[in-house]
Scaffold this motif. Structure first.
Motif, PDB file in Angstrom:
ATOM      1  N   UNK A  97     -12.116   7.489  -7.496  1.00  0.00           N
ATOM      2  CA  UNK A  97     -12.561   7.873  -8.639  1.00  0.00           C
ATOM      3  C   UNK A  97     -11.283   7.991  -9.703  1.00  0.00           C
ATOM      4  N   UNK A  98      -9.945   7.565  -9.243  1.00  0.00           N
ATOM      5  CA  UNK A  98      -9.115   7.612 -10.039  1.00  0.00           C
ATOM      6  C   UNK A  98      -8.461   6.312 -10.431  1.00  0.00           C
ATOM      7  N   UNK A  99      -8.613   5.910 -11.701  1.00  0.00           N
ATOM      8  CA  UNK A  99      -8.417   4.662 -12.083  1.00  0.00           C
ATOM      9  C   UNK A  99      -6.601   4.233 -11.758  1.00  0.00           C
ATOM     10  N   UNK A 100      -6.714   3.155 -11.407  1.00  0.00           N
ATOM     11  CA  UNK A 100      -5.171   2.671 -10.956  1.00  0.00           C
ATOM     12  C   UNK A 100      -4.624   3.038  -9.552  1.00  0.00           C
ATOM     13  N   UNK A 101      -5.454   4.082  -8.942  1.00  0.00           N
ATOM     14  CA  UNK A 101      -4.822   4.689  -7.639  1.00  0.00           C
ATOM     15  C   UNK A 101      -4.794   3.805  -6.538  1.00  0.00           C
ATOM     16  N   UNK A 102      -5.607   2.839  -6.899  1.00  0.00           N
ATOM     17  CA  UNK A 102      -5.914   1.686  -5.643  1.00  0.00           C
ATOM     18  C   UNK A 102      -6.110   0.491  -6.267  1.00  0.00           C
ATOM     19  N   UNK A 103      -5.961  -0.701  -5.312  1.00  0.00           N
ATOM     20  CA  UNK A 103      -5.672  -2.085  -5.960  1.00  0.00           C
ATOM     21  C   UNK A 103      -6.715  -2.348  -6.719  1.00  0.00           C
ATOM     22  N   UNK A 104      -6.606  -2.986  -7.934  1.00  0.00           N
ATOM     23  CA  UNK A 104      -7.669  -3.264  -8.892  1.00  0.00           C
ATOM     24  C   UNK A 104      -8.468  -4.675  -8.268  1.00  0.00           C
ATOM     25  N   UNK A 105      -9.713  -4.674  -8.768  1.00  0.00           N
ATOM     26  CA  UNK A 105     -10.538  -5.853  -8.074  1.00  0.00           C
ATOM     27  C   UNK A 105      -9.896  -7.035  -8.717  1.00  0.00           C
ATOM     28  N   UNK A 106      -9.711  -8.143  -7.942  1.00  0.00           N
ATOM     29  CA  UNK A 106      -9.224  -9.265  -8.422  1.00  0.00           C
ATOM     30  C   UNK A 106      -7.912  -9.348  -8.831  1.00  0.00           C
ATOM     31  N   UNK A 107      -7.092  -8.314  -8.474  1.00  0.00           N
ATOM     32  CA  UNK A 107      -5.604  -8.437  -8.798  1.00  0.00           C
ATOM     33  C   UNK A 107      -4.636  -8.941  -7.823  1.00  0.00           C
ATOM     34  N   UNK A 108      -3.491  -9.081  -8.290  1.00  0.00           N
ATOM     35  CA  UNK A 108      -2.589  -9.779  -7.367  1.00  0.00           C
ATOM     36  C   UNK A 108      -1.596  -8.883  -6.699  1.00  0.00           C
ATOM     37  N   UNK A 109      -2.010  -7.318  -6.954  1.00  0.00           N
ATOM     38  CA  UNK A 109      -1.428  -6.371  -6.047  1.00  0.00           C
ATOM     39  C   UNK A 109      -1.302  -6.578  -4.693  1.00  0.00           C
ATOM     40  N   UNK A 110      -0.328  -6.406  -4.019  1.00  0.00           N
ATOM     41  CA  UNK A 110      -0.158  -6.549  -2.357  1.00  0.00           C
ATOM     42  C   UNK A 110      -0.401  -5.166  -1.872  1.00  0.00           C
ATOM     43  N   UNK A 111      -0.659  -5.139  -0.433  1.00  0.00           N
ATOM     44  CA  UNK A 111      -0.381  -4.039   0.102  1.00  0.00           C
ATOM     45  C   UNK A 111       0.857  -3.182  -0.055  1.00  0.00           C
ATOM     46  N   UNK A 112       1.870  -4.209   0.005  1.00  0.00           N
ATOM     47  CA  UNK A 112       3.263  -3.283  -0.315  1.00  0.00           C
ATOM     48  C   UNK A 112       3.336  -2.711  -1.803  1.00  0.00           C
ATOM     49  N   UNK A 113       2.956  -3.275  -2.782  1.00  0.00           N
ATOM     50  CA  UNK A 113       2.611  -2.737  -4.093  1.00  0.00           C
ATOM     51  C   UNK A 113       1.973  -1.506  -4.119  1.00  0.00           C
ATOM     52  N   UNK A 114       0.864  -1.454  -3.353  1.00  0.00           N
ATOM     53  CA  UNK A 114       0.060  -0.174  -3.278  1.00  0.00           C
ATOM     54  C   UNK A 114       0.823   0.893  -2.263  1.00  0.00           C
ATOM     55  N   UNK A 115       1.423   0.597  -1.463  1.00  0.00           N
ATOM     56  CA  UNK A 115       2.422   1.385  -0.575  1.00  0.00           C
ATOM     57  C   UNK A 115       3.279   2.172  -1.530  1.00  0.00           C
ATOM     58  N   UNK A 116       3.882   1.475  -2.478  1.00  0.00           N
ATOM     59  CA  UNK A 116       4.822   1.923  -3.277  1.00  0.00           C
ATOM     60  C   UNK A 116       4.204   3.049  -4.366  1.00  0.00           C
ATOM     61  N   UNK A 117       3.120   2.560  -4.507  1.00  0.00           N
ATOM     62  CA  UNK A 117       2.388   3.690  -5.401  1.00  0.00           C
ATOM     63  C   UNK A 117       2.118   4.839  -4.751  1.00  0.00           C
ATOM     64  N   UNK A 118       1.456   5.057  -3.454  1.00  0.00           N
ATOM     65  CA  UNK A 118       1.235   6.227  -2.664  1.00  0.00           C
ATOM     66  C   UNK A 118       2.558   6.750  -2.726  1.00  0.00           C
ATOM     67  N   UNK A 119       3.509   6.021  -2.113  1.00  0.00           N
ATOM     68  CA  UNK A 119       4.933   6.685  -1.929  1.00  0.00           C
ATOM     69  C   UNK A 119       5.405   7.429  -3.346  1.00  0.00           C
ATOM     70  N   UNK A 120       5.198   6.958  -4.327  1.00  0.00           N
ATOM     71  CA  UNK A 120       5.893   7.655  -5.712  1.00  0.00           C
ATOM     72  C   UNK A 120       4.584   8.730  -5.761  1.00  0.00           C
ATOM     73  N   UNK A 121       3.756   8.828  -5.521  1.00  0.00           N
ATOM     74  CA  UNK A 121       2.452   9.995  -5.691  1.00  0.00           C
ATOM     75  C   UNK A 121       3.103  10.854  -4.621  1.00  0.00           C
ATOM     76  N   UNK A 122       3.420  10.680  -3.527  1.00  0.00           N
ATOM     77  CA  UNK A 122       3.893  11.568  -2.743  1.00  0.00           C
ATOM     78  C   UNK A 122       5.097  12.437  -3.154  1.00  0.00           C
ATOM     79  N   UNK A 123       6.022  11.547  -3.558  1.00  0.00           N
ATOM     80  CA  UNK A 123       7.355  12.287  -4.208  1.00  0.00           C
ATOM     81  C   UNK A 123       7.157  13.221  -5.216  1.00  0.00           C
TER      82      UNK A 123
END
Length: 716
Positions: free
Chosen positions: A558-584
């Protein structure tokens, strides 16, 4: 009574002295994870949910609810710290020793032979496996209840009465709830009725064979408990029917006959003991014939002299009856050709035959009595020394299985565990060498193939990992863990449909595993299907409401941008970095539990993210969950062997785990990698246990003083 008290004190002190070093031992990867460190019924401590889980059936664990609850109580009292839990094993062993002494004292009226039986049981090296291995809590706990039942029975024979009989009944019931091997308890009591309790003619002057029928009737409630145990054990072991290692009935029978003599050999000459003895591919017919002939000869001999030396038949019957459930005629899981722990109760029969035989010899030859007594004392001291040495091998995985590989041939289980230890330490090349050695020794070792696939995945070779997981599954199609790992490899190859197929197979085998559904949700996200992703996260929470990662993932839908967007070019590694920054960010706000969930999400998407693994290790270290902290620090080092932070934190972990030498070694590695914060090392409370070591002082001399340059990467 003064002699009995002194003997009891000596037995207690000597046993604790021999086993005291287990207080510095860690958890092993060999079953300690299944029964303790990764067992949901244990890791949360003794709660109502834990009790319910302990009485439920599992594909991973044998059913022994009281044992599981004892581990959970340990966690409530001590946390997931290994030292105190190991000492609890020793405590139950001591209790069993003292109860055994009391039983023979009550049943025979003798002191010194009874003390010798107890001393041999306490200090023989074959019992080290049962005491020093935390996962074998079931052996020492069942031994405690077994010996308690013997004492209650001896009192019942003297005084009769329903309360004492109920005490016997409940001791057996408690024993069954700790380990199924207590199933033989009623038969052992029947043998004890003959000798030393002398309730039959051949055992003494009282009664006759006509007394056998009422004695059997007396055991009927206990025999019903035995039937219950057999049924529950069969049901429990049925979960393991697809685990590789079960052999043909013919080979099992041949090995059973030969192993009886091998057990006698171990008791007589307890050297070169190993944590695992591989099941043979074949057993020579000559060995089977010789062993069978020897067993028949011993049986005939002890029966022939039963009137003059009844203890010999008693001891031999005890041994044969008690060892029968462990001979491997029925197998579950990875079964060895024999195991030291299988002798924990059976060996008592041999010890009793020996002790009372020596007592007889001393009585018949008074002039030699002092010499016999001295020889017995010398034997106990020698066994104590051998046991002390054997305990040292159980310190950690590498020491234990290196010794096993040294004293046995083709020990694929030992090679596999050595490889696993190297893998945990981040030495992937050495790990690969030993996994391949295990596969060469046993090409059907599905677990070694799976572990080798894990190494391939850590090295970034998802193609090789997928091939090896496929081979492992072909050999062991009943292992849900391999399907989950296979799915991760396929995600790395962007084969999302294939990953879902593997997770669906895991679901069929482990329908109550929340990780399966959570990972299905992640795959659905990569397929841009948020609806099905939500359904999978919700299903994970329906089977495990406390599964934090699924709850966090569900909230992020339910959080926009928190997970990969439909049809986007984001990779698992990109999303992992998103989670990592949120964790920090969450770490900075002090919300460490939420940060930990983000680090876990990052690692699920990018298993090689060293910083996320290190920070997750720090979280578990702060929670006093040392096994989990170790897992993640080592995972960080497997991704980056020169991570200053992970090396320093491993030093802290080893320090608080009671491994000072290893702590200093890790700190030295951190210094070699660039750690220079001397002030931190000199004030960090986690390093307090090692600061008095000369090696620590020497190491500090290599670092700049407190006002010198600091490392650029904070360790903590």
């Amino acid at each position: 009574m003064r002699r009995e008290a002194i003997i009891s004190i000596l037995l207690t002190v000597l046993t604790f002295a021999v086993y005291a070093s287990v207080g510095n031992h860690g958890f092993l990867s060999f079953d300690d994870n299944l029964y303790v460190t990764e067992n949901p019924a244990v890791t949360g401590g003794l709660t109502g949910d834990a009790v319910a889980a302990a009485f439920s059936f599992s594909r991973s664990n044998y059913w022994h609810p009281l044992t599981t609850m004892s581990h959970a109580l340990d966690v409530s009292l001590f946390g997931l710290v290994p030292g105190p839990q190991h000492l609890v094993n020793v405590l139950f062993h001591v209790y069993a020793v003292l109860l055994l002494f009391i039983f023979f004292r009550l049943a025979t009226g003798t002191v010194w032979p009874s003390a010798l039986v107890a001393a041999l049981f306490a200090l023989h090296p074959v019992n080290v496996e049962s005491v020093a291995w935390l996962a074998e809590r079931k052996s020492v706990l069942s031994g405690f209840f077994f010996m308690g039942g013997l004492v209650c029975y001896a009192l019942y024979v003297r005084k009769k009465g329903l309360p004492l009989y109920l005490a016997v009944f409940f001791c057996m019931l408690a024993g069954i709830l700790t380990k199924p091997s207590v199933v033989t308890f009623p038969l052992i009591l029947l043998v004890a009725d003959w000798w030393p309790l002398q309730r039959l003619a051949d055992g003494g002057e009282k009664g006759g064979l006509a007394d056998l029928e009422p004695l059997v009737r007396e055991k009927i409630p206990l025999l019903f408990l035995s039937l219950f145990s057999v049924f529950i054990s069969a049901f429990s072991m049925s979960w393991f029917k697809n685990v590789p290692g079960t052999e043909s009935m013919g080979l099992r029978a041949e090995n059973a006959v030969v192993s009886l003599f091998r057990y006698l050999g171990e008791l007589a000459w307890p050297v070169n003991l190993a944590a695992f003895y591989p099941f043979p591919r074949h057993v020579p017919a000559a060995a089977v014939a010789a062993s069978a002939l020897g067993i028949c000869a011993i049986t005939a001999g002890v029966f022939w002299v039963r009137k003059k030396r009844p203890y010999l038949l008693f001891g031999w019957a005890w041994f044969l009856i008690a060892v029968s459930p462990m001979l491997g005629l029925i197998q579950g899981g990875l079964w060895p050709s024999m195991a030291d722990r299988f002798l924990y109760l059976p060996a008592v029969g041999i010890f009793a035959a020996l002790a009372f035989g020596l007592n007889d010899a001393a009585k018949s030859r008074p002039a030699a009595a002092k010499g016999i007594f001295g020889a017995a004392v010398a034997a106990v001291l020698l066994l104590s020394a051998l046991t002390y040495r054997q305990v040292s091998f159980w310190k950690d995985d590498f020491t234990l299985f290196s010794h096993a590989a040294e004293v046995t041939d083709g020990n694929f289980v030992a090679y596999n565990n050595i490889g696993f230890d190297y893998s945990r330490k981040g030495d992937l090349d050495s790990a690969e060498t030993f996994f391949r050695k295990a596969i060469a020794a046993n090409p059907e070792d599905a677990f070694a193939l799976r572990n080798l696939a894990d190494v391939g995945l850590k090295k970034g070779d998802a193609n090789l990992a997928a091939q090896l997981y496929d081979q492992s599954i072909a050999l062991n199609p009943g292992d849900p863990v391999t399907y989950k790992k296979y799915a991760k490899a396929l995600v790395g190859l962007k084969d999302y449909e294939g990953a879902l197929a593997q997770l669906e197979k895991a679901e069929g085998l482990a329908p109550y595993d929340p990780e399966v559904y959570n990972n299905m949700g992640i795959v659905r996200i990569y397929q841009s299907d948020a609806v099905l992703a939500r359904a999978m996260f919700e299903k994970a929470l329906s089977v495990a409401p406390g599964y934090r990662l699924a709850r966090e993932n569900l909230e992020k839908l339910s959080t926009p941008g928190a997970l990969p967007q439909a049809g986007g070019e984001q990779t698992p590694q990109d999303d992992a970095r998103t989670h990592y920054q949120a964790a920090l960010l969450l770490d900075q706000k002090g919300d460490r539990k939420a940060a930990a969930a983000e680090y876990e999400a990052a690692l699920l998407l990018s298993p090689g993210m060293a910083d996320a693994a290190n920070n997750l290790g720090l979280f578990y270290l702060s929670e006093k969950n040392l096994p989990k902290a170790r897992e993640y620090f080592l995972r960080a080092l497997s991704a980056d062997a020169k991570s200053v932070a992970a090396l320093y934190n491993m030093a802290c972990l080893e320090s608080v785990s009671g491994n000072p030498d290893e702590a200093v070694r890790r700190l030295g590695q951190a210094a070699d990698a660039g750690f220079s914060d001397r002030a931190l090392a000199e004030t960090d409370p986690d390093l307090a246990p090692v600061r008095e070591l000369p090696a620590f002082t020497t190491l500090m001399g290599r670092l700049p003083k407190a006002d010198g340059p600091k490392q650029s990467e904070p360790a903590k």
